[in-house]
Design a protein around this motif. Structure first.
Motif, mmCIF file in Angstrom:
data_model
loop_
_atom_site.group_PDB
_atom_site.id
_atom_site.type_symbol
_atom_site.label_atom_id
_atom_site.label_comp_id
_atom_site.label_asym_id
_atom_site.label_seq_id
_atom_site.Cartn_x
_atom_site.Cartn_y
_atom_site.Cartn_z
ATOM 1 N N GLU A 86 0.851 -1.186 0.000
ATOM 2 C CA GLU A 86 0.000 0.000 0.000
ATOM 3 C C GLU A 86 0.889 1.239 0.000
ATOM 4 N N ILE A 87 0.825 2.031 -1.070
ATOM 5 C CA ILE A 87 1.643 3.235 -1.210
ATOM 6 C C ILE A 87 0.732 4.451 -1.078
ATOM 7 N N SER A 88 1.001 5.271 -0.076
ATOM 8 C CA SER A 88 0.194 6.476 0.114
ATOM 9 C C SER A 88 0.446 7.470 -1.018
ATOM 10 N N LYS A 89 -0.544 8.345 -1.230
ATOM 11 C CA LYS A 89 -0.413 9.378 -2.249
ATOM 12 C C LYS A 89 -0.327 10.752 -1.588
ATOM 13 N N SER A 90 0.482 11.595 -2.183
ATOM 14 C CA SER A 90 0.598 12.965 -1.692
ATOM 15 C C SER A 90 -0.606 13.786 -2.183
ATOM 16 N N ARG A 91 -0.628 15.057 -1.867
ATOM 17 C CA ARG A 91 -1.780 15.891 -2.216
ATOM 18 C C ARG A 91 -2.005 15.996 -3.711
ATOM 19 N N ASP A 92 -0.915 15.892 -4.500
ATOM 20 C CA ASP A 92 -1.057 15.984 -5.949
ATOM 21 C C ASP A 92 -1.442 14.659 -6.591
ATOM 22 N N GLY A 93 -1.724 13.636 -5.751
ATOM 23 C CA GLY A 93 -2.160 12.344 -6.270
ATOM 24 C C GLY A 93 -1.032 11.431 -6.722
ATOM 25 N N ARG A 94 0.219 11.839 -6.489
ATOM 26 C CA ARG A 94 1.370 11.021 -6.878
ATOM 27 C C ARG A 94 1.743 10.074 -5.740
ATOM 28 N N PRO A 95 2.282 8.899 -6.061
ATOM 29 C CA PRO A 95 2.690 7.978 -4.995
ATOM 30 C C PRO A 95 3.844 8.534 -4.172
ATOM 31 N N ASP A 96 3.757 8.346 -2.864
ATOM 32 C CA ASP A 96 4.801 8.786 -1.936
ATOM 33 C C ASP A 96 5.483 7.525 -1.396
ATOM 34 N N PHE A 97 6.673 7.225 -1.887
ATOM 35 C CA PHE A 97 7.349 5.980 -1.540
ATOM 36 C C PHE A 97 7.951 6.001 -0.135
ATOM 37 N N ASN A 98 7.862 7.144 0.527
ATOM 38 C CA ASN A 98 8.293 7.201 1.928
ATOM 39 C C ASN A 98 7.173 6.783 2.878
ATOM 40 N N GLU A 99 5.967 6.645 2.331
ATOM 41 C CA GLU A 99 4.815 6.243 3.139
ATOM 42 C C GLU A 99 4.227 4.963 2.544
ATOM 43 N N THR A 100 4.772 3.830 2.942
ATOM 44 C CA THR A 100 4.305 2.540 2.427
ATOM 45 C C THR A 100 3.918 1.622 3.580
ATOM 46 N N LEU A 101 3.036 0.671 3.278
ATOM 47 C CA LEU A 101 2.560 -0.273 4.288
ATOM 48 C C LEU A 101 2.360 -1.626 3.624
ATOM 49 N N TRP A 102 2.795 -2.687 4.290
ATOM 50 C CA TRP A 102 2.617 -4.046 3.781
ATOM 51 C C TRP A 102 1.491 -4.724 4.549
ATOM 52 N N LYS A 103 0.477 -5.186 3.823
ATOM 53 C CA LYS A 103 -0.663 -5.835 4.457
ATOM 54 C C LYS A 103 -0.676 -7.330 4.116
ATOM 55 N N PRO A 104 -0.515 -8.213 5.121
ATOM 56 C CA PRO A 104 -0.575 -9.657 4.852
ATOM 57 C C PRO A 104 -1.995 -10.092 4.504
ATOM 58 N N GLN A 105 -2.109 -11.057 3.607
ATOM 59 C CA GLN A 105 -3.397 -11.618 3.228
ATOM 60 C C GLN A 105 -3.588 -12.934 3.988
ATOM 61 N N ARG A 106 -4.437 -12.911 4.994
ATOM 62 C CA ARG A 106 -4.568 -14.046 5.925
ATOM 63 C C ARG A 106 -4.934 -15.344 5.217
ATOM 64 N N THR A 107 -5.865 -15.260 4.279
ATOM 65 C CA THR A 107 -6.314 -16.488 3.611
ATOM 66 C C THR A 107 -5.194 -17.108 2.779
ATOM 67 N N VAL A 108 -4.393 -16.269 2.116
ATOM 68 C CA VAL A 108 -3.300 -16.776 1.283
ATOM 69 C C VAL A 108 -2.216 -17.393 2.155
ATOM 70 N N LEU A 109 -1.815 -16.684 3.198
ATOM 71 C CA LEU A 109 -0.762 -17.193 4.080
ATOM 72 C C LEU A 109 -1.213 -18.457 4.811
ATOM 73 N N ALA A 110 -2.491 -18.519 5.173
ATOM 74 C CA ALA A 110 -3.010 -19.731 5.807
ATOM 75 C C ALA A 110 -2.907 -20.917 4.850
ATOM 76 N N GLY A 111 -3.203 -20.688 3.572
ATOM 77 C CA GLY A 111 -3.062 -21.751 2.572
ATOM 78 C C GLY A 111 -1.616 -22.200 2.417
ATOM 79 N N PHE A 112 -0.678 -21.236 2.431
ATOM 80 C CA PHE A 112 0.751 -21.586 2.356
ATOM 81 C C PHE A 112 1.165 -22.423 3.558
ATOM 82 N N MET A 113 0.661 -22.063 4.745
ATOM 83 C CA MET A 113 1.005 -22.808 5.953
ATOM 84 C C MET A 113 0.438 -24.221 5.900
ATOM 85 N N ARG A 114 -0.778 -24.346 5.420
ATOM 86 C CA ARG A 114 -1.408 -25.664 5.329
ATOM 87 C C ARG A 114 -0.683 -26.548 4.315
ATOM 88 N N ALA A 115 -0.127 -25.928 3.263
ATOM 89 C CA ALA A 115 0.599 -26.692 2.244
ATOM 90 C C ALA A 115 2.040 -26.986 2.668
#
Length: 338
Positions: free
Chosen positions: A162-191
């Motif tokens: 997730e890359i935040s956008k500045s006021r001009d609508g451009r991506p701000d690479f200093n403001e990023t966030l990684w969101k894990p996908q629970r269902t995908v990671l759970a499938g990887f763990m089960r496999a």
């Protein structure tokens, strides 16, 4: 098989015929079968709404060379701000779009360009790679990475950047966030792909490196499309043939015709071909120069005195020495700039 078609066919089949099992997520909490089905449905919905761009291997290689012009070679140690400032000024479509290429071919081209070295086994393990960019929100840009394992199997996106956008609508690479996908990671763990916290952390770092480095090709695509008309050639084609679409409707697989509508194939045009030809010729020239005992490039020597041990002094007039620049060295063709 095209990766986005593999994903659509696989998840569509799962939704029609399978009821997933409950699993334990990376946080220790239960991931219900309904959560998994909702995730499958969301991925299919995203693909059906996305603009699909398929890069042939020459187009992917061309865009990667443009990126290296800005970012620099791995050994040049340029600041990350160079490529970040360039990328944030590129106009992206304000919607969902999917960009796919054959990762193995791209790395073969990188080896040819002497960017890296990979053995045959490492190259064999690389297949198609697809990026889903979600640019619909005015506040953030979401990027997901999907990877093919075989022609009929793929790895779902385990994390969302997730890359935040500045006021001009451009991506701000200093403001990023990684969101894990629970269902995908759970499938990887089960496999058995992720067994403990250490393997989860290692996998995250590897995935993070792949996504952040390779997603730049998506930005370069729209820079090239906007800069010159003959750098790239795009052609829209139907994802299903007439007979395939007819068969899908006959057997009630409406989701196939809804998701697999059409895609845009991207190939290099005349300017792109000249750019790659120049690059190959320059690499061959530099290799030949390095392998030979070549004289210095032709240059002027200023008038000077030459003094000998016996006391003799000789005045040497200004003159040229060395070899003239080879006519075989191709002229530099600069890629597109924003």
């Amino acid at each position: 098989m095209i990766l986005y078609k593999t994903i659509a066919l696989k998840l569509g089949h799962h939704l029609e015929n399978e009821m997933p099992m409950d699993m334990h997520g990376p946080d220790g909490h239960r991931v219900s079968s309904e959560e998994t089905r909702q995730h499958w449905q969301q991925v299919l919905s995203n693909l059906s709404s996305a603009s699909i761009y398929l890069l042939d291997h020459n187009a992917a290689n061309y865009l990667d060379t443009l990126r290296m012009d800005v970012q620099g070679m791995p050994w040049e140690d340029r600041p990350e701000s160079d490529i970040q400032d360039y990328v944030r000024d590129i106009e992206l479509p304000r919607d969902l779009f999917w960009i796919e290429y054959v990762d193995r071919k791209l790395w073969e081209d990188r080896c040819t360009r002497r960017i890296t070295t990979l053995d045959k086994e490492e190259l064999r393990n690389r297949h198609q790679r697809g990026f889903l960019f979600d640019n619909r929100s005015p506040d953030k840009l979401l990027v997901r990475l999907y990877s093919a394992v075989t022609d009929t199997a793929f790895l779902d996106a385990p994390f969302v950047l997730e890359i935040s956008k500045s006021r001009d609508g451009r991506p701000d690479f200093n403001e990023t966030l990684w969101k894990p996908q629970r269902t995908v990671l759970a499938g990887f763990m089960r496999a058995g792909l992720l067994t403990d916290e250490a393997s989860m952390r290692t996998y995250f770092e590897e995935h993070k490196g792949h996504l952040t480095y390779e997603m730049v090709i998506g930005f370069m695509l729209f820079a090239a499309l906007a800069a010159r008309e003959d750098d790239l050639i795009s052609q829209e084609v139907a994802s299903l043939s007439t007979s395939q679409a007819k068969t899908a409707r006959k057997f009630g697989k409406v989701w196939m015709t809804e998701v697999l509508k059409s895609h845009v194939t991207i190939r290099i045009g005349p300017a792109g071909e000249r750019h790659l030809a120049e690059q190959k010729a320059r690499i061959r020239f530099e290799q030949a120069q390095a392998a030979s005992r070549a004289a210095p490039t032709e240059h002027w020597v200023a008038e000077h005195e030459r003094r000998y041990a016996n006391g003799k002094v000789v005045r040497v007039r200004a003159h040229k020495r060395g070899q003239a620049l080879s006519r075989d060295l191709p002229a530099r063709i600069v890629g597109p700039r924003v």
